[in-house]
Scaffold this motif. Sequence first.
Motif, PDB file in Angstrom:
ATOM      1  N   PHE A  18     -54.040 -19.949  10.426  1.00  0.00           N
ATOM      2  CA  PHE A  18     -53.729 -19.018   9.335  1.00  0.00           C
ATOM      3  C   PHE A  18     -54.912 -18.078   9.161  1.00  0.00           C
ATOM      4  O   PHE A  18     -56.067 -18.495   9.250  1.00  0.00           O
ATOM      5  CB  PHE A  18     -53.531 -19.766   8.011  1.00  0.00           C
ATOM      6  N   ARG A  19     -54.607 -16.812   8.882  1.00  0.00           N
ATOM      7  CA  ARG A  19     -55.666 -15.847   8.593  1.00  0.00           C
ATOM      8  C   ARG A  19     -55.086 -14.704   7.776  1.00  0.00           C
ATOM      9  O   ARG A  19     -54.090 -14.096   8.159  1.00  0.00           O
ATOM     10  CB  ARG A  19     -56.252 -15.289   9.878  1.00  0.00           C
ATOM     11  N   LEU A  28     -49.688  -8.312   1.409  1.00  0.00           N
ATOM     12  CA  LEU A  28     -49.440  -9.313   0.367  1.00  0.00           C
ATOM     13  C   LEU A  28     -49.461  -8.668  -1.015  1.00  0.00           C
ATOM     14  O   LEU A  28     -48.584  -8.933  -1.854  1.00  0.00           O
ATOM     15  CB  LEU A  28     -50.506 -10.414   0.456  1.00  0.00           C
ATOM     16  N   GLN A  29     -50.430  -7.802  -1.233  1.00  0.00           N
ATOM     17  CA  GLN A  29     -50.553  -7.102  -2.506  1.00  0.00           C
ATOM     18  C   GLN A  29     -49.295  -6.293  -2.813  1.00  0.00           C
ATOM     19  O   GLN A  29     -48.790  -6.319  -3.939  1.00  0.00           O
ATOM     20  CB  GLN A  29     -51.772  -6.196  -2.401  1.00  0.00           C
ATOM     21  N   ARG A  58     -46.484 -16.967   4.982  1.00  0.00           N
ATOM     22  CA  ARG A  58     -45.914 -16.154   6.070  1.00  0.00           C
ATOM     23  C   ARG A  58     -46.938 -15.182   6.635  1.00  0.00           C
ATOM     24  O   ARG A  58     -47.161 -15.113   7.849  1.00  0.00           O
ATOM     25  CB  ARG A  58     -44.685 -15.387   5.572  1.00  0.00           C
ATOM     26  N   LEU A  59     -47.607 -14.443   5.752  1.00  0.00           N
ATOM     27  CA  LEU A  59     -48.590 -13.463   6.218  1.00  0.00           C
ATOM     28  C   LEU A  59     -49.815 -14.147   6.823  1.00  0.00           C
ATOM     29  O   LEU A  59     -50.426 -13.626   7.754  1.00  0.00           O
ATOM     30  CB  LEU A  59     -48.985 -12.527   5.078  1.00  0.00           C
ATOM     31  N   GLY A  60     -50.154 -15.333   6.324  1.00  0.00           N
ATOM     32  CA  GLY A  60     -51.251 -16.090   6.923  1.00  0.00           C
ATOM     33  C   GLY A  60     -50.931 -16.525   8.342  1.00  0.00           C
ATOM     34  O   GLY A  60     -51.783 -16.481   9.226  1.00  0.00           O
ATOM     35  N   ALA A  69     -41.385 -12.796  13.471  1.00  0.00           N
ATOM     36  CA  ALA A  69     -40.066 -13.437  13.385  1.00  0.00           C
ATOM     37  C   ALA A  69     -40.204 -14.962  13.337  1.00  0.00           C
ATOM     38  O   ALA A  69     -39.476 -15.635  12.602  1.00  0.00           O
ATOM     39  CB  ALA A  69     -39.188 -13.025  14.563  1.00  0.00           C
ATOM     40  N   ASP A  70     -41.152 -15.509  14.093  1.00  0.00           N
ATOM     41  CA  ASP A  70     -41.376 -16.957  14.075  1.00  0.00           C
ATOM     42  C   ASP A  70     -41.948 -17.403  12.735  1.00  0.00           C
ATOM     43  O   ASP A  70     -41.574 -18.456  12.203  1.00  0.00           O
ATOM     44  CB  ASP A  70     -42.319 -17.373  15.206  1.00  0.00           C
ATOM     45  N   ALA A  71     -42.873 -16.612  12.189  1.00  0.00           N
ATOM     46  CA  ALA A  71     -43.458 -16.942  10.886  1.00  0.00           C
ATOM     47  C   ALA A  71     -42.390 -16.917   9.792  1.00  0.00           C
ATOM     48  O   ALA A  71     -42.341 -17.814   8.939  1.00  0.00           O
ATOM     49  CB  ALA A  71     -44.585 -15.971  10.557  1.00  0.00           C
ATOM     50  N   LEU A  72     -41.520 -15.929   9.818  1.00  0.00           N
ATOM     51  CA  LEU A  72     -40.444 -15.846   8.836  1.00  0.00           C
ATOM     52  C   LEU A  72     -39.514 -17.044   8.954  1.00  0.00           C
ATOM     53  O   LEU A  72     -39.142 -17.658   7.948  1.00  0.00           O
ATOM     54  CB  LEU A  72     -39.660 -14.544   9.018  1.00  0.00           C
TER      55      LEU A  72
END
Length: 118
Positions: A18-19, A28-29, A58-60, A69-72
């Motif tokens: 994660f980053r 994110l904001q 998700r964004l991390g 797409a994989d994160a979502l």
Amino acid sequence: MARDARIELDFADGTHSFRLGWGELATLQEECDAGPYMILHRLHSHQWRVQDIANVIRLGLVGGGMPPADALRKVRNYVEKRPPLESHPVAIAVISAGLLGAPEEPVGEPEAPIPEVA
């Protein structure tokens, strides 16, 4: 050593990187209509919104190198289909590392060696 705020966490079906870099924090904001520190404050003060948790994770994952797409898909299956408090500690760890640096990252300059006296 570069401080890039990357952390490895056990999440979902394995250990993932994660980053939250500058770009992910800006996204994110926008998506949570709050600054990153306000989102961290909401997570700590029990005033969070479910999208705070899902978007941080998700964004991390995306910032950690996972295709969007994989994160979502992972967030839909392992965050949105589960009780929010199950993912709450992961979200806190990810956004904290993004704002403060990863816990194992040294802060400051390395100490100079002490010269030996002859």
